[in-house]
Structures are given as C-alpha cells and as structure tokens.
Design a protein around this motif. Structure first.
Motif, PDB file in Angstrom:
ATOM      1  N   MET A 110     -34.820  33.348 -25.898  1.00 27.51           N
ATOM      2  CA  MET A 110     -35.866  33.309 -26.914  1.00 27.51           C
ATOM      3  C   MET A 110     -37.085  32.550 -26.394  1.00 27.51           C
ATOM      4  O   MET A 110     -36.966  31.401 -25.964  1.00 27.51           O
ATOM      5  N   ASP A 111     -38.251  33.189 -26.421  1.00 26.16           N
ATOM      6  CA  ASP A 111     -39.481  32.494 -26.075  1.00 26.16           C
ATOM      7  C   ASP A 111     -40.217  32.112 -27.356  1.00 26.16           C
ATOM      8  O   ASP A 111     -39.749  32.383 -28.470  1.00 26.16           O
ATOM      9  N   LEU A 112     -41.362  31.468 -27.207  1.00 22.38           N
ATOM     10  CA  LEU A 112     -42.092  30.982 -28.380  1.00 22.38           C
ATOM     11  C   LEU A 112     -42.519  32.127 -29.288  1.00 22.38           C
ATOM     12  O   LEU A 112     -42.501  31.998 -30.515  1.00 22.38           O
ATOM     13  N   GLU A 113     -42.882  33.266 -28.698  1.00 22.81           N
ATOM     14  CA  GLU A 113     -43.287  34.408 -29.513  1.00 22.81           C
ATOM     15  C   GLU A 113     -42.118  34.921 -30.348  1.00 22.81           C
ATOM     16  O   GLU A 113     -42.285  35.299 -31.512  1.00 22.81           O
ATOM     17  N   SER A 114     -40.916  34.911 -29.767  1.00 25.14           N
ATOM     18  CA  SER A 114     -39.728  35.318 -30.520  1.00 25.14           C
ATOM     19  C   SER A 114     -39.486  34.379 -31.691  1.00 25.14           C
ATOM     20  O   SER A 114     -39.154  34.815 -32.799  1.00 25.14           O
ATOM     21  N   VAL A 115     -39.659  33.078 -31.440  1.00 23.60           N
ATOM     22  CA  VAL A 115     -39.476  32.095 -32.508  1.00 23.60           C
ATOM     23  C   VAL A 115     -40.520  32.299 -33.603  1.00 23.60           C
ATOM     24  O   VAL A 115     -40.213  32.225 -34.798  1.00 23.60           O
ATOM     25  N   MET A 117     -41.964  35.068 -34.489  1.00 22.27           N
ATOM     26  CA  MET A 117     -41.608  36.247 -35.279  1.00 22.27           C
ATOM     27  C   MET A 117     -40.422  35.952 -36.200  1.00 22.27           C
ATOM     28  O   MET A 117     -40.390  36.402 -37.352  1.00 22.27           O
ATOM     29  N   LEU A 118     -39.453  35.178 -35.697  1.00 25.51           N
ATOM     30  CA  LEU A 118     -38.318  34.800 -36.539  1.00 25.51           C
ATOM     31  C   LEU A 118     -38.780  33.943 -37.714  1.00 25.51           C
ATOM     32  O   LEU A 118     -38.277  34.084 -38.833  1.00 25.51           O
ATOM     33  N   CYS A 119     -39.748  33.057 -37.455  1.00 32.09           N
ATOM     34  CA  CYS A 119     -40.277  32.218 -38.537  1.00 32.09           C
ATOM     35  C   CYS A 119     -40.966  33.071 -39.600  1.00 32.09           C
ATOM     36  O   CYS A 119     -40.867  32.781 -40.800  1.00 32.09           O
ATOM     37  N   GLN A 120     -41.664  34.114 -39.168  1.00 31.38           N
ATOM     38  CA  GLN A 120     -42.298  35.014 -40.130  1.00 31.38           C
ATOM     39  C   GLN A 120     -41.255  35.682 -41.018  1.00 31.38           C
ATOM     40  O   GLN A 120     -41.420  35.770 -42.241  1.00 31.38           O
ATOM     41  N   VAL A 121     -40.185  36.165 -40.386  1.00 33.65           N
ATOM     42  CA  VAL A 121     -39.128  36.824 -41.154  1.00 33.65           C
ATOM     43  C   VAL A 121     -38.448  35.825 -42.087  1.00 33.65           C
ATOM     44  O   VAL A 121     -38.177  36.124 -43.253  1.00 33.65           O
ATOM     45  N   GLY A 189     -28.387  35.401 -42.927  1.00 33.08           N
ATOM     46  CA  GLY A 189     -27.479  34.759 -41.982  1.00 33.08           C
ATOM     47  C   GLY A 189     -27.747  35.178 -40.548  1.00 33.08           C
ATOM     48  O   GLY A 189     -27.716  34.352 -39.629  1.00 33.08           O
ATOM     49  N   THR A 190     -28.029  36.455 -40.341  1.00 35.01           N
ATOM     50  CA  THR A 190     -28.323  36.954 -38.994  1.00 35.01           C
ATOM     51  C   THR A 190     -29.589  36.311 -38.436  1.00 35.01           C
ATOM     52  O   THR A 190     -29.612  35.820 -37.300  1.00 35.01           O
ATOM     53  N   ILE A 191     -30.650  36.290 -39.232  1.00 34.53           N
ATOM     54  CA  ILE A 191     -31.923  35.718 -38.783  1.00 34.53           C
ATOM     55  C   ILE A 191     -31.785  34.219 -38.548  1.00 34.53           C
ATOM     56  O   ILE A 191     -32.291  33.677 -37.557  1.00 34.53           O
ATOM     57  N   TYR A 192     -31.073  33.542 -39.440  1.00 33.32           N
ATOM     58  CA  TYR A 192     -30.931  32.090 -39.317  1.00 33.32           C
ATOM     59  C   TYR A 192     -30.173  31.721 -38.045  1.00 33.32           C
ATOM     60  O   TYR A 192     -30.554  30.786 -37.330  1.00 33.32           O
ATOM     61  N   ARG A 193     -29.107  32.466 -37.728  1.00 36.63           N
ATOM     62  CA  ARG A 193     -28.341  32.165 -36.516  1.00 36.63           C
ATOM     63  C   ARG A 193     -29.185  32.384 -35.268  1.00 36.63           C
ATOM     64  O   ARG A 193     -29.105  31.618 -34.304  1.00 36.63           O
ATOM     65  N   GLN A 194     -30.003  33.435 -35.269  1.00 34.89           N
ATOM     66  CA  GLN A 194     -30.874  33.675 -34.118  1.00 34.89           C
ATOM     67  C   GLN A 194     -31.881  32.542 -33.959  1.00 34.89           C
ATOM     68  O   GLN A 194     -32.171  32.109 -32.838  1.00 34.89           O
ATOM     69  N   PHE A 195     -32.402  32.066 -35.070  1.00 33.99           N
ATOM     70  CA  PHE A 195     -33.372  30.969 -35.012  1.00 33.99           C
ATOM     71  C   PHE A 195     -32.719  29.707 -34.450  1.00 33.99           C
ATOM     72  O   PHE A 195     -33.298  29.025 -33.597  1.00 33.99           O
TER      73      PHE A 195
END
Length: 270
Positions: A110-115, A117-121, A189-195
């Motif tokens: 995970m790079d900063l851009e991935s984080v 996008m996860l924060c947006q979701v 749950g899926t998004i939170y675990r990825q974050f």
C-alpha cells in the motif's frame, strides 16, 4: 394422463409428481423427499481460503510483496487448489493481492495514494454508518462502544499497540454491526482491514512517545473516538458525521507522516 388435441400431444406434468419413486436409496421411504447431505461446498471452502489469506496478510505472516502460494494454502487448509484459486480471484478484485502470469500472486504494498483512496471509501461508509447508529441505537450498544473507547485510552497510556488496535477495530466493527445491515458491515470490514494493513503499528508508538500531554489530550485518536461516541449517544447526527470525518482525516495525515518518515530514513541511510 395424456390427451390429444389435433396433432399436439399434451402431457399431464402432475402425474410424475404423484408417482412414488421406485429407485429410492436403501433406507429411504419410497416417495419421500431425498435426504439432505451436509457437505462443505466449494463456495464455503473458498470463503475459508479467503479468510485464511486475509488473516495472514493482516497479522504480517504475508508481508507486502511476499508470495501467496496457492498449493501451500491448499495444503494448510486440507483442500484442493480450486477453492484457493477462487479466493485469490476475489482477493485480487478487492485489492489485496496481484496475480502475475507464471509468477504467482504477491501481496500488494500500500502506498500513500492507496491509503488516500481507502480513506475516501471509509469516509463515505463510516459517515453513513455513524448517521444510522446516531438515529437509532440502544443503551446496551452505547455501553459496548464505550467499553472499546475505554480500552483504547488505557492502551494508549500504556503504549500497548496490540491492545489499542484491537479496541479500535472493535469500535468500528461494532458501529457497522449496530446498523443492522449485514452487507454494509461486510463491506466495511473488508475496507477497514485493508486500511489497517497499510498503517504499521510502530507509527502508533512513535506518535505516543513524542506527543506532549497537551497534544495527547487534544489530538490523539482515543479522544476522537470518545467525541464520536458522545455525538452518537446524544443522537446528534450532523455532529457525529463531522467528528467521524475529522477522525478519518487524522488517519490520512498519520499515513502521510509515516511516508515522510520512511522517505527521510531512506535518505539518511543512503
């Protein structure tokens, strides 16, 4: 019964339904419904494989860029490669792994851009979640959330990152569960675990050790969680959403600070 109308033959489809089955298995009454066999379907096996891989990614057994070998997962679960392959297809769609032809699957870093996008979701999901719970909750649910916040506060003071993140996970998971919408809770749950996979726990300890007491009281995550809880308990929907949005913005700033720290460390080492 069969009747004829001109050249068209009409068959009475109810005849066979009323006729006893002459080929019933031994021990089964003739004409009775077939016995249901309790077997573990391929779909359920693929769910097990999915959970196994996600858990090992989350706890660090499969670190970023490491290989996830289909055969090894199948052997660990005592199953064939087919359900593992199905699980990997799902994991790739959700952004956990990347499958490369003739090279296998690797855990995505995970790079900063991935984080970002996860924060947006997360913001879209969790502001909706907190709105639902603020509008409709029970005293028992508030007590469960309060217990998680209190565990976070103790863990932060004791610099216990494992206990802190366990309590943090429980707080957000229970908020999603208290919406009464299982599908929403599953997606969250899926998004939170990825974050969580993208935010190393040592960042928590670094922030804790370098924070002044005043900064702790004003800016740390346990305080933000308590503020969210208070707004939910009051039924103040706009305030609950605002505080959740501030909390998630803080998570992104933490991720950016982590990337800046890692970049500076690399420059020093070079």
């Amino acid at each position: 019964m069969t009747t004829h109308s001109g050249s068209m033959e009409v068959v009475d489809a109810t005849r066979d339904l009323a006729t006893p089955c002459e080929d019933a298995p031994p021990g089964q009454a003739v004409g009775s419904a077939p016995r249901l066999i309790d077997v573990e379907t391929p779909r359920r096996l693929s769910d097990r494989a999915y959970d196994y891989i996600v858990s090992n990614i989350a706890n660090g057994n499969y670190p970023p860029d490491s290989r996830v070998v289909e055969r090894e997962v199948a052997e660990a679960l005592g199953t064939s490669n087919v359900p593992v392959r199905e699980a990997m297809e799902r994991l790739e769609q959700e952004g956990w792994i990347k499958r490369i032809p003739r090279k296998g699957a690797r855990v995505i870093r995970m790079d900063l851009e991935s984080v970002r996008m996860l924060c947006q979701v997360r913001e879209i999901l969790e502001c909706g979640i907190v709105r639902i719970v603020a509008e409709n909750h029970t005293e028992q649910q508030i007590a469960v959330l309060r217990a998680s916040v209190e565990r976070m506060e103790r863990a932060f003071e004791e610099i216990d990152s494992d206990a802190y993140f366990e309590a943090d996970s429980a707080f957000h998971r229970d908020l999603a569960r208290f919406t009464g919408n299982p599908r929403l809770a599953t997606i969250h749950g899926t998004i939170y675990r990825q974050f969580c996979m993208a935010i190393p726990k040592f960042m928590f300890e670094a922030v804790n050790k370098t924070s002044t007491r005043k900064r702790k009281l004003e800016h740390i995550e346990p305080v933000r969680h308590r503020a969210i809880l208070e707004a939910v308990e009051q039924g103040n929907v706009p305030l609950a959403e605002q505080r959740m949005r501030m909390h998630l913005g803080g998570s992104y700033r933490m991720a950016k600070a982590l990337e800046d720290f890692q970049r500076a460390l690399t420059e020093v080492m070079d």
